[in-house]
Write a protein that holds these residues in place. Structure first.
Motif, PDB file in Angstrom:
ATOM      1  N   LEU A  84       0.800  -1.114   0.144  1.00 34.78           N
ATOM      2  CA  LEU A  84       0.055  -0.026  -0.018  1.00 34.78           C
ATOM      3  C   LEU A  84       0.989   1.238  -0.148  1.00 34.78           C
ATOM      4  N   GLU A  85       0.578   2.269  -0.895  1.00 35.51           N
ATOM      5  CA  GLU A  85       1.241   3.508  -1.025  1.00 35.51           C
ATOM      6  C   GLU A  85       1.065   4.027   0.355  1.00 35.51           C
ATOM      7  N   ALA A  86       2.267   4.837   1.025  1.00 35.64           N
ATOM      8  CA  ALA A  86       2.273   5.661   2.113  1.00 35.64           C
ATOM      9  C   ALA A  86       2.706   6.968   1.953  1.00 35.64           C
ATOM     10  N   GLY A  87       2.881   7.314   0.626  1.00 35.52           N
ATOM     11  CA  GLY A  87       3.385   8.903   0.240  1.00 35.52           C
ATOM     12  C   GLY A  87       4.841   8.990   0.231  1.00 35.52           C
ATOM     13  N   ALA A  88       5.136   9.825   0.055  1.00 39.07           N
ATOM     14  CA  ALA A  88       6.853  10.418   0.028  1.00 39.07           C
ATOM     15  C   ALA A  88       7.224  11.099   1.280  1.00 39.07           C
ATOM     16  N   LEU A  89       8.400  10.787   2.011  1.00 41.88           N
ATOM     17  CA  LEU A  89       8.788  11.220   3.225  1.00 41.88           C
ATOM     18  C   LEU A  89      10.043  12.245   3.019  1.00 41.88           C
ATOM     19  N   ALA A  90      10.010  13.253   3.873  1.00 46.80           N
ATOM     20  CA  ALA A  90      11.305  13.923   3.909  1.00 46.80           C
ATOM     21  C   ALA A  90      12.127  13.549   4.962  1.00 46.80           C
ATOM     22  N   LEU A  91      13.195  12.634   4.661  1.00 44.71           N
ATOM     23  CA  LEU A  91      13.931  11.861   5.673  1.00 44.71           C
ATOM     24  C   LEU A  91      15.109  12.953   6.218  1.00 44.71           C
ATOM     25  N   LYS A  92      15.609  12.805   7.183  1.00 42.51           N
ATOM     26  CA  LYS A  92      16.587  13.666   7.672  1.00 42.51           C
ATOM     27  C   LYS A  92      17.984  12.970   6.874  1.00 42.51           C
ATOM     28  N   GLY A  93      18.960  14.018   6.415  1.00 44.87           N
ATOM     29  CA  GLY A  93      19.930  13.581   5.817  1.00 44.87           C
ATOM     30  C   GLY A  93      19.691  13.087   4.215  1.00 44.87           C
ATOM     31  N   VAL A  94      18.479  13.089   3.789  1.00 46.95           N
ATOM     32  CA  VAL A  94      18.413  12.614   2.518  1.00 46.95           C
ATOM     33  C   VAL A  94      17.986  13.831   1.602  1.00 46.95           C
ATOM     34  N   GLY A  95      18.391  14.032   0.595  1.00 49.66           N
ATOM     35  CA  GLY A  95      17.798  15.167  -0.292  1.00 49.66           C
ATOM     36  C   GLY A  95      16.401  14.753  -0.955  1.00 49.66           C
ATOM     37  N   GLY A  96      15.730  15.534  -1.137  1.00 49.06           N
ATOM     38  CA  GLY A  96      14.358  15.225  -1.740  1.00 49.06           C
ATOM     39  C   GLY A  96      13.539  14.440  -0.910  1.00 49.06           C
ATOM     40  N   ARG A  97      12.412  13.884  -1.494  1.00 46.76           N
ATOM     41  CA  ARG A  97      11.375  13.018  -0.724  1.00 46.76           C
ATOM     42  C   ARG A  97      11.555  11.605  -1.137  1.00 46.76           C
ATOM     43  N   THR A  98      11.365  10.778  -0.220  1.00 40.20           N
ATOM     44  CA  THR A  98      11.558   9.350  -0.666  1.00 40.20           C
ATOM     45  C   THR A  98      10.113   8.671  -0.398  1.00 40.20           C
ATOM     46  N   PRO A  99       9.592   7.956  -1.737  1.00 41.18           N
ATOM     47  CA  PRO A  99       8.513   7.367  -1.719  1.00 41.18           C
ATOM     48  C   PRO A  99       8.626   6.039  -0.779  1.00 41.18           C
ATOM     49  N   VAL A 100       7.458   5.902   0.135  1.00 43.58           N
ATOM     50  CA  VAL A 100       7.474   4.828   0.907  1.00 43.58           C
ATOM     51  C   VAL A 100       6.391   3.772   0.816  1.00 43.58           C
ATOM     52  N   HIS A 101       6.392   2.662   0.925  1.00 47.83           N
ATOM     53  CA  HIS A 101       5.201   1.761   1.119  1.00 47.83           C
ATOM     54  C   HIS A 101       5.054   0.997   2.300  1.00 47.83           C
ATOM     55  N   VAL A 102       3.805   0.728   2.537  1.00 48.50           N
ATOM     56  CA  VAL A 102       3.487  -0.260   3.667  1.00 48.50           C
ATOM     57  C   VAL A 102       3.259  -1.728   3.111  1.00 48.50           C
ATOM     58  N   LEU A 103       4.151  -2.835   3.875  1.00 43.68           N
ATOM     59  CA  LEU A 103       4.162  -4.068   3.264  1.00 43.68           C
ATOM     60  C   LEU A 103       3.028  -4.813   4.138  1.00 43.68           C
ATOM     61  N   VAL A 104       2.228  -5.217   3.467  1.00 44.12           N
ATOM     62  CA  VAL A 104       0.733  -5.493   4.057  1.00 44.12           C
ATOM     63  C   VAL A 104       0.882  -7.371   4.236  1.00 44.12           C
TER      64      VAL A 104
END
Length: 715
Positions: A624-644
């Protein structure tokens, strides 16, 4: 370990020396086979010597008639051979009974009928005696008749050596093979013969290949020579044989002297037959001797020692030589005569046997000492060179001097000694490795231990760039857990939990990097390559979820929750640290991003959260898609997904309906004018029917509108 190998090696060496001294049947057979091998490599060459075999072959039987032939036929053949100039005629045939042909049968033979003429009276027929005719032919020529060892028969004392025997030593003739019973020769034939010789090429108790043949036999109160030796004696006109014994051993002959010939013997009076390949030039068919033009045979017969025998299969006088050839027994007597004439002997004595034991001891000591002090490969090389030297020395001695030196038992004995010592060393080495592994397993990951074993515990610092999938796992609210749980219960609780979680990681071929407080780090595709490593990591995360549920059910403590983060990408893997202390690990942006994703799982409300790279590598799982996160120390935003769930969940109708509702919810949250209430309720209801902790995901999703903006960038 060195002392144990030395002790075991010397013990085995003593046992091998004892076995060689006892010389049981298998050892004797091994040695005999090796001597046959030497003869096969370098047989005696054929030379045109004054030795010939008149062969009662299949052709002769077809032309003259079945065996035994009438004695008058043999008388005629004897006269013809004598007339052709044979130096001696030796019959490798037994004449133990009178001629089987009746006078009436003989009269039907054309030659006899022509000689007697017409009107022969019955009284004349009764006086017709072919045995006397054959005896008369024997008396007119130098002829040696054959005598045979028999299981049943008359005593052997009467037919003894027709020459004088001088014995030098402590009664060497007492060591000869005994002819206690023989198949007797018809008296009138024996009296007419110039010599009597034993036709046996080996004692009845020694079947198989003929390697040694007795030259002299003990017969009652006298001695009988072998057929070949007696034929040579008669041809040379010798009247005396000299038998020398071993000075240090009673009743053991060592040499036989006859004229200018000095023949080495075994302690039983045998000669080792040095074979050449059977050659048709040795043979003359008896059919040609009895044919219409015998004079054409004069070049082959004149001045020759002629042995009469048979190669016909039906007459049962075929033997196997040391070369593996099936030859007529008479040809072996011929080869012995050739050996004596050319002074070409095979020699084996107690000194040679002693040298073989010395070679065995040297080979055993070389392998034992080298195995105790060096690596097995060096011991193998040293032992191999020693074995090669032994074989080479044996071959040289045989080739140049006719010495029979057995290299088989020293080499095989040394190989057995080496194999047993290597096995013993392996037991010790394996035990030490198991102890070392057990000790280091308390501090190092199994992958590191495997790497150490492959490199013989010699690992260098450094890394390599690999595509890996990294997993981080963390216990949620660990501070509260550690505060509310007594220390004496907390440590066993954590150890039990980490044991269960680690087992699932290892089951999916992951490498456990380290435990950091309440966290676990693992990665896939290093040090060993793992195909579909992202899929294996995701399956390990799902298995950790199930293992946690089972652990909580049986622990009796407050339920523990974990968060897992996954990311796939390039990382440097290898041994990092100092020369004194290091660990096998993975470092790089991929590792950092996986740790950040695990830390953000609480923000998303998910227990299993992965990057887009993991989802792309394992598309068949339930995501399931969970959006894109702004992670510390990482440029841009990172798409993440929930493993169901796994592939089974992904194919289920319930998850497909949840996936559709989830997509509608995301679109509603991204649209400021839309009301997300209905799709949120639908997602919450559908998620409750799926075995995955998704309630917190949907509880926090409305507050995460910024993570769902369509301009989120891919990692």
């Amino acid at each position: 370990m060195q002392r144990s190998i030395l002790f075991l090696g010397l013990t085995l060496l003593l046992l091998l020396v004892g076995l060689r001294s006892l010389d049981p049947g298998p050892v004797h057979s091994l040695r005999a086979g090796y001597f046959d091998f030497l003869q096969t490599l370098a047989p005696r060459p054929y030379r045109d010597l004054p030795v010939r075999v008149v062969d009662i072959d299949e052709r002769a039987l077809a032309e003259v008639g079945q065996w035994p032939w009438p004695r008058d036929t043999l008388a005629e053949m004897t006269d013809r051979l004598a007339g052709l100039g044979a130096a001696v005629i030796a019959y490798d045939v037994l004449f133990a009974e009178p001629d089987r042909y009746s006078p009436a049968e003989l009269l039907r033979r054309p030659r006899i009928a022509a000689a007697l003429g017409d009107g022969v009276e019955a009284a004349a027929l009764e006086r017709l005696d072919t045995d006397l005719a054959f005896a008369a032919a024997l008396a007119r020529a130098p002829v040696v008749l054959g005598l045979s060892l028999a299981r049943e028969g008359a005593g052997a004392g009467a037919d003894h050596l027709r020459a004088g025997l001088v014995q030098l030593g402590a009664d060497p003739a007492a060591g000869l093979f005994p002819l206690t019973r023989t198949t007797p020769i018809l008296p009138q034939l024996a009296e007419a013969a110039t010599g009597i010789g034993g036709i046996n090429v080996s004692p009845l108790s020694d079947p198989g290949r003929v390697r040694r043949v007795p030259l002299l036999w003990s017969a009652g109160d006298g001695v009988i020579a072998s057929l070949g030796l007696e034929a040579l004696r008669v041809a040379l006109g010798e009247t005396t044989l000299i038998l020398r014994g071993l000075e240090e051993v009673e009743a053991a002959p060592s040499r036989l002297q006859m004229g200018g010939y000095d023949i080495p013997l075994t302690p039983a009076g045998e000669i080792w037959v040095r074979y050449r390949a059977d050659d048709p030039r040795l043979y003359v068919s008896a059919a040609d001797v009895l044919g219409d033009d015998p004079d054409r045979l004069r070049p082959k017969i004149e001045g020759q020692i002629v042995l009469v025998g048979t190669s016909a299969a039906g007459l049962f006088d075929l033997r196997t030589s040391a070369l593996g050839e099936v030859v007529p027994g008479v040809s072996i007597h011929a080869q012995i005569i050739e050996q004596i004439l050319t002074d070409d002997y095979l020699v084996r004595n107690d000194l040679i046997a002693g040298l073989e034991i010395v070679a065995l001891v040297i080979l055993g000591l070389v392998t034992t000492v080298m195995l105790a002090r060096t690596r097995p490969i060096l011991a193998l090389a040293g032992g191999g060179l020693a074995a090669l030297g032994t074989v080479a020395a044996s071959w040289f001695a045989f080739r140049e001097a006719g010495l029979l030196v057995d290299a088989s038992f020293p080499v095989i004995g040394g190989a057995v000694n080496f194999a047993l010592l290597v096995a013993w060393r392996f037991v010790f080495t394996d035990r030490d490795k198991r102890r070392l592994r057990a000790s280091f397993a308390q501090y190092l990951a199994p992958s590191v231990l495997s790497e150490m074993e492959r490199s013989d515990y010699n690992i260098a610092l450094g890394g390599e760039l690999r595509e890996v999938t990294v997993l981080f796992s963390d216990i949620r609210d660990f501070t509260v857990l550690s505060r509310e749980t007594p220390v004496e219960r907390l440590v066993p609780l954590l150890n039990g939990l980490f044991t269960d979680l680690s087992a699932e990681i290892l089951r999916e071929e992951g490498t456990i990097d380290k435990f950091i407080g309440d966290s676990v780090m693992a990665f896939w595709n290093a040090p060993l390559p793992v195909e579909t490593h992202a899929m294996r990591a995701a399956m390990a995360a799902l298995a950790m979820r199930r293992a946690l549920a089972a652990f909580n059910a049986r622990s009796g403590a407050a339920p523990i929750r974990i968060g897992v983060g996954l990311h796939a990408g390039p990382a440097s893997v290898g041994n990092f640290g100092s020369e004194q202390r290091f660990s096998y690990s993975a470092i790089g942006d991929t590792v950092n991003l996986a740790a950040r994703i695990e830390g953000s799982a609480k923000h998303v409300g998910a227990d299993l959260l992965a990057s887009g790279a993991v989802r792309a590598a394992a598309p068949g799982l339930a995501w399931l898609e969970a959006g894109a996160l702004a992670l510390k120390g990482v440029g841009g935003r990172t798409p993440v997904h929930v493993l169901v769930g796994d592939e089974g969940v992904a194919r289920s109708d319930g998850f497909r309906r949840l996936q559709e509702a989830h997509g509608a919810l995301l679109r509603a949250l991204c649209d400021p004018a839309a009301d997300p209430t209905a799709p949120l309720q639908s997602c919450t209801r559908l998620a409750a029917r799926i075995d995955a902790p998704l309630a917190q995901v949907y509880a926090r999703l409305p507050a995460r509108r910024d993570d769902l903006l369509p301009d989120a960038t891919e990692a």
